[in-house]
Design a protein around this motif. Structure first.
Motif, short mmCIF file in Angstrom:
data_model
loop_
_atom_site.label_atom_id
_atom_site.label_comp_id
_atom_site.label_asym_id
_atom_site.label_seq_id
_atom_site.Cartn_x
_atom_site.Cartn_y
_atom_site.Cartn_z
N ALA A 70 0.84 -1.21 0.00
CA ALA A 70 0.00 0.00 0.00
C ALA A 70 0.87 1.25 0.00
N ALA A 71 1.95 1.23 0.78
CA ALA A 71 2.86 2.37 0.82
C ALA A 71 3.52 2.56 -0.54
N THR A 72 3.90 1.47 -1.18
CA THR A 72 4.52 1.55 -2.50
C THR A 72 3.54 2.13 -3.52
N GLN A 73 2.30 1.71 -3.47
CA GLN A 73 1.29 2.24 -4.39
C GLN A 73 1.11 3.74 -4.20
N GLU A 74 1.13 4.20 -2.96
CA GLU A 74 0.99 5.62 -2.68
C GLU A 74 2.22 6.39 -3.20
N GLU A 75 3.41 5.82 -3.01
CA GLU A 75 4.64 6.45 -3.52
C GLU A 75 4.59 6.55 -5.04
N ILE A 76 4.15 5.49 -5.69
CA ILE A 76 4.05 5.50 -7.16
C ILE A 76 3.05 6.56 -7.60
N SER A 77 1.92 6.62 -6.93
CA SER A 77 0.89 7.61 -7.27
C SER A 77 1.44 9.02 -7.14
N GLN A 78 2.13 9.31 -6.05
CA GLN A 78 2.69 10.65 -5.85
C GLN A 78 3.76 10.96 -6.89
N SER A 79 4.59 9.98 -7.22
CA SER A 79 5.63 10.18 -8.22
C SER A 79 5.02 10.47 -9.59
N LEU A 80 3.97 9.76 -9.94
CA LEU A 80 3.31 9.99 -11.23
C LEU A 80 2.67 11.37 -11.28
N LYS A 81 2.11 11.83 -10.17
CA LYS A 81 1.54 13.17 -10.12
C LYS A 81 2.62 14.23 -10.33
N LYS A 82 3.78 14.02 -9.70
CA LYS A 82 4.90 14.97 -9.87
C LYS A 82 5.40 14.96 -11.31
N MET A 83 5.52 13.77 -11.90
CA MET A 83 5.98 13.67 -13.28
C MET A 83 4.99 14.34 -14.22
N ASN A 84 3.69 14.15 -13.97
CA ASN A 84 2.66 14.78 -14.79
C ASN A 84 2.77 16.30 -14.73
N LYS A 85 3.03 16.83 -13.56
CA LYS A 85 3.19 18.28 -13.41
C LYS A 85 4.39 18.78 -14.21
N LEU A 134 6.41 21.58 -19.04
CA LEU A 134 7.26 21.60 -20.24
C LEU A 134 6.42 21.78 -21.51
N MET A 135 5.29 21.09 -21.58
CA MET A 135 4.44 21.18 -22.77
C MET A 135 3.84 22.58 -22.94
N ALA A 136 3.69 23.31 -21.85
CA ALA A 136 3.11 24.65 -21.91
C ALA A 136 4.10 25.69 -22.43
N ARG A 137 5.37 25.35 -22.46
CA ARG A 137 6.39 26.30 -22.91
C ARG A 137 6.44 26.37 -24.43
N ALA A 138 6.49 27.58 -24.95
CA ALA A 138 6.54 27.77 -26.41
C ALA A 138 7.84 27.22 -27.01
N ASP A 139 8.92 27.28 -26.24
CA ASP A 139 10.21 26.84 -26.78
C ASP A 139 10.36 25.31 -26.85
N CYS A 140 9.36 24.56 -26.40
CA CYS A 140 9.46 23.10 -26.48
C CYS A 140 8.79 22.54 -27.73
N VAL A 141 8.16 23.40 -28.54
CA VAL A 141 7.41 22.94 -29.72
C VAL A 141 8.26 22.05 -30.63
N PRO A 142 9.51 22.41 -30.96
CA PRO A 142 10.28 21.53 -31.85
C PRO A 142 10.54 20.14 -31.26
N PHE A 143 10.55 20.05 -29.94
CA PHE A 143 10.83 18.77 -29.29
C PHE A 143 9.60 17.88 -29.18
#
Length: 70
Positions: A18-33, A38-47
């Motif tokens: 259960a602790a591992t699932q919570e850690e994974i969930s929090q990590s995925l939320k951070k990665m999503n942010k 990055l996707m919101a930045r205009a200078d990332c369009v070529p990438f």
């Protein structure tokens, strides 16, 4: 098989899972942010353009301590 697999596990293993699932969930939320920022930045369009990694004969990527096999 009846019931969940957790009922057959010792309490400490079920709690660790259960602790591992919570850690994974929090990590995925951070990665999503990070990705959204990055996707919101205009200078990332070529990438955002797709890369022909098969045509370039790329079989793996090493990025920031991660190693990804394609």
């Amino acid at each position: 098989m009846s019931g969940s697999e957790e009922e057959f596990l010792p309490d400490d293993i079920a709690d660790d899972d259960a602790a591992t699932q919570e850690e994974i969930s929090q990590s995925l939320k951070k990665m999503n942010k990070i990705v959204n920022n990055l996707m919101a930045r205009a200078d990332c369009v070529p990438f955002r353009e797709p890369v022909d990694w098969k045509g370039l004969e790329v079989s793996s990527i090493h990025c920031m301590g991660c190693f990804i096999l394609l």
